[in-house]
Design an enzyme around this catalytic site. Sequence first.
Site, PDB file in Angstrom:
ATOM      1  N   LYS A   5     -24.666 -28.871 -38.494  1.00 32.91           N
ATOM      2  CA  LYS A   5     -24.869 -29.306 -37.108  1.00 32.91           C
ATOM      3  C   LYS A   5     -25.570 -30.660 -37.156  1.00 32.91           C
ATOM      4  O   LYS A   5     -26.504 -30.870 -37.924  1.00 32.91           O
ATOM      5  CB  LYS A   5     -25.685 -28.276 -36.320  1.00 32.91           C
ATOM      6  CG  LYS A   5     -27.037 -27.921 -36.903  1.00 32.91           C
ATOM      7  CD  LYS A   5     -27.713 -26.855 -36.059  1.00 32.91           C
ATOM      8  CE  LYS A   5     -28.877 -26.226 -36.822  1.00 32.91           C
ATOM      9  NZ  LYS A   5     -29.332 -24.983 -36.220  1.00 32.91           N
TER      10      LYS A   5
ATOM     11  N   ARG B  55     -25.267 -13.713 -31.202  1.00 36.17           N
ATOM     12  CA  ARG B  55     -25.045 -13.990 -32.616  1.00 36.17           C
ATOM     13  C   ARG B  55     -25.879 -13.094 -33.520  1.00 36.17           C
ATOM     14  O   ARG B  55     -25.667 -13.047 -34.727  1.00 36.17           O
ATOM     15  CB  ARG B  55     -25.287 -15.468 -32.929  1.00 36.17           C
ATOM     16  CG  ARG B  55     -26.734 -15.895 -32.845  1.00 36.17           C
ATOM     17  CD  ARG B  55     -26.782 -17.403 -33.037  1.00 36.17           C
ATOM     18  NE  ARG B  55     -28.140 -17.876 -32.890  1.00 36.17           N
ATOM     19  CZ  ARG B  55     -28.892 -18.273 -33.897  1.00 36.17           C
ATOM     20  NH1 ARG B  55     -28.425 -18.235 -35.123  1.00 36.17           N
ATOM     21  NH2 ARG B  55     -30.107 -18.701 -33.683  1.00 36.17           N
TER      22      ARG B  55
ATOM     23  N   GLU C 108     -16.365 -30.910 -33.983  1.00 35.55           N
ATOM     24  CA  GLU C 108     -16.191 -30.523 -32.579  1.00 35.55           C
ATOM     25  C   GLU C 108     -17.553 -30.636 -31.890  1.00 35.55           C
ATOM     26  O   GLU C 108     -18.580 -30.776 -32.544  1.00 35.55           O
ATOM     27  CB  GLU C 108     -15.616 -29.104 -32.470  1.00 35.55           C
ATOM     28  CG  GLU C 108     -16.475 -28.046 -33.147  1.00 35.55           C
ATOM     29  CD  GLU C 108     -15.754 -26.705 -33.286  1.00 35.55           C
ATOM     30  OE1 GLU C 108     -14.979 -26.377 -32.383  1.00 35.55           O
ATOM     31  OE2 GLU C 108     -15.980 -26.018 -34.290  1.00 35.55           O
TER      32      GLU C 108
ATOM     33  N   LYS D 217     -20.938 -29.646 -30.092  1.00 32.10           N
ATOM     34  CA  LYS D 217     -21.865 -28.511 -30.117  1.00 32.10           C
ATOM     35  C   LYS D 217     -22.297 -28.287 -28.676  1.00 32.10           C
ATOM     36  O   LYS D 217     -23.035 -29.085 -28.110  1.00 32.10           O
ATOM     37  CB  LYS D 217     -23.068 -28.850 -31.002  1.00 32.10           C
ATOM     38  CG  LYS D 217     -24.027 -27.695 -31.185  1.00 32.10           C
ATOM     39  CD  LYS D 217     -25.130 -28.070 -32.156  1.00 32.10           C
ATOM     40  CE  LYS D 217     -26.033 -26.902 -32.521  1.00 32.10           C
ATOM     41  NZ  LYS D 217     -26.173 -25.843 -31.554  1.00 32.10           N
TER      42      LYS D 217
END
Lengths: 331, 517
Positions: free
Chosen positions: B390, B245, B223, B225
């Site tokens: 990532k 986070r 997906e 980022k």
Amino acid sequence: MSIRPEDILCPTEAGLYCPPGGFHIDPLRPVSHALITHGHSDHARPGHGAVLATRQTLDIMAIRYGEDFAASRQAADGPLRIGNVTVSFHPAGHVLGSAQILITPDTGPRILVSGDYCRTPNPVCLPWEPIPCDIFITEATFGLPIFRHPDPLAEAGRLLASMAEFTERPHLVGVYALGKAQRMIALARLSGHDAPIAIHGALQRLCDYHVAQGIDLGPLVPASEPGEARLVLAPPSAFATPWVQRFRDPVLAYASGWMTVRAWARQRGIELPLVISDHVDWPQLTATIRELAPQEVWITHGAEDGLLRWCELNAIPARPLRLVGYEDEPE
Amino acid sequence: MKAFARLLERLAFTPGRNAKLTLMSHYFRDTPDPDRGWALAALTGTLQLRQASPSLLRRLAGERVDEQLFALSYDFVGDLAETIALIWPEPAAEGAEIPLAQAVTTLRETGKLALPAAIADMLDRLSAPERLALLKLATGNLRVGVSARLAHVALAQAGPRSADEIAEVLHGLTPPYLPLFAWLAGGPRPELASAAPFRPVMLSTPVTPEDLAALDPAEHVAEWKWDGIRVQAVSEGGLRRLYSRTGEEIGAAFPDLLEAMEFQGAVDGELLIRRGEDVAPFADLQKRLNRKTVSRAMLHSHPAVLRLYDILSWEGEDLRPLPLAERRAALESAHFPSPRIDLSPLLPFTSWDDLAALRAAPHAAVIEGVMIKRLDAPYLAGRPRGPWFKWKRDPMVVDAVLIYAQSGHGKRSGFYSDFTFGLWDGGELVPVGKAYFGFTDEELRELDRFVRRHTVQRFGPVRQLEPRLVVEVAFEGLNVSTRHRSGLAMRFPRISRIRWDKPAAEADRLDTLRAML
């Protein structure tokens, strides 16, 4: 006609000058006759004709500038007649050999030039003595009520506590070569640090001199070969040089009265500020003026506006001399 | 209060993360309850105290100290709380210590009218470092460079509990956290009594095309980022909370999003500013961060939205142990009534080359790469290597000239390691950013030598350099900025290469950077 104080001592571009004695005190440029209060480089400069100072101050000047620092020299020992005044040297409690100079004219006010002075007991020099006088000439390095120096032994205790907390990190303490270095060592010893202390090369000869004068500094090793020494002393300027790169993840400390103010420490990248000063703090400064109760206070250098305001509030005549050239804490 | 004052003072001057951790973990180890709990609350920003205004403090000082002496001192010190702490008359004799808990209780419970006298009374009984600690508490600004996360890590250092577990437990408790410290000492784990707790977040690791070659595309989803802020939105038991986070609550700055959280559960996504279909650049989101309140105009001009990646809990059921494939299905079938909440779409690909093509040409500038996730992985706390990757877009680069250097701290003590660099604009170098990292230790030594040899002028700790060394600066994005002379601000700039070979005159021009906007 009455004699005014400024006929006996007046500020000039070369520093304080005594016309009836024909000498300067702590002159800022070479003069024919100089009286020196102590060995810090902004007060004791080379190149004068004749120098009168304590034996220890003369020794320190010779160490710093070489034996030929002046054409002639004389050690102060008891009252001395110079021209039409009598001068005498009295301990100032600032650094080894530091003195206050009392000028007594045949008629007119007695003037005490205190130089830099400190009233907190210092294991490496004689304590300050109160000298009665009519005009008291004082520094005002820490002439603001924010400056209240804590007990220096408690500050040394903070240093040792940090060394116990960060056992892997060497502790580098910035200290001036004359006075602060030896006092820091003595404080660490008094606090129970018996291990060798490493010193930067720039501190070596003055430490040796203190030891030769009978001041016990314990085991010292050169910082170039520190061995197991975890406490390292160096002039603060060394922190900005590659010298500091040899130490792994050091804690940078700095022993100075200026460490009271956080921004001062932060700008210098100091991790452990230690408030240890060889100058009077505000309570000592104001207490000294009350104790001596002079007719007038003259202020040589420092935060004179604060002290002037205090004198005004307490109805004590005071004037600033605004002498330019003395640093706040000389190196 | 003595130990707390000592801790704050050391933390304020200590730049190193490890040293900060040592200081905090020793403090938590050596300080009894409830003081350590209050200290933890103060450090993590969860302490709610009645705040004393600067003018109130000034008035208090005015009652004790001559105004002129105070003004001279304030000029010298530059910080109001520090000036008052230093100048306040010393107690005549050392009295009994004021415990931190007592000081906090006084600040919490004293009424507004009685507050000045209560603060003055405490100042009268404290030493200078303690006075500063009290004033920092009373003004609500400790400024010791400690995040909540760092405090949790410090607590974890003393025992077998992880920082994530601690963060999770802490969120269900209130200061002074007695059950937390009892648990850390071997007692029972506190029940998560409070609703809407934070769940430790799952993070990804970077990946290269070479790494990917060894992986099977069919076992993964991908997906976009998004370049916003990773958040966890929790709506449970009538409470709605938005966490960063690291577990810090940021909901106060995003009332529009809180209002949109009409569901029962905990979801993981990206906080973004959206206008119509377009997602605004990160700089727009930045305008809404770190605010206690947000204006109507701002709510209108910078509307916050949430784009979901994952689902952690739904209507009372913990979904984290399920594989991603099942969680994604649950996420897609969950109902979010508000148009402010949508799903981050999965990208269609069958080979890594397909994905590389997508990554190379994203349809929006705020996409900073792609995320690659294993379909069979549960939702794990922390940054496990393997399940989530990532794959960022290649950074932008410019060749810039070093113009200022400043020395570093801690492990970099004595080395010039903080650099300001500039680009040519006409015959002049305009500063465009600062970089502190990107180089190796050996390169750091070489840079340090360069700085010492080519200093033109010094301004306190800063050295101005001869404009001769070119460095390649890599960065992740570029924003318009009114605070910088160049009008541009880089994100995550770092020195990616030192161009010893390149003449300064051939470095890039400011126009080149502007064109990258």
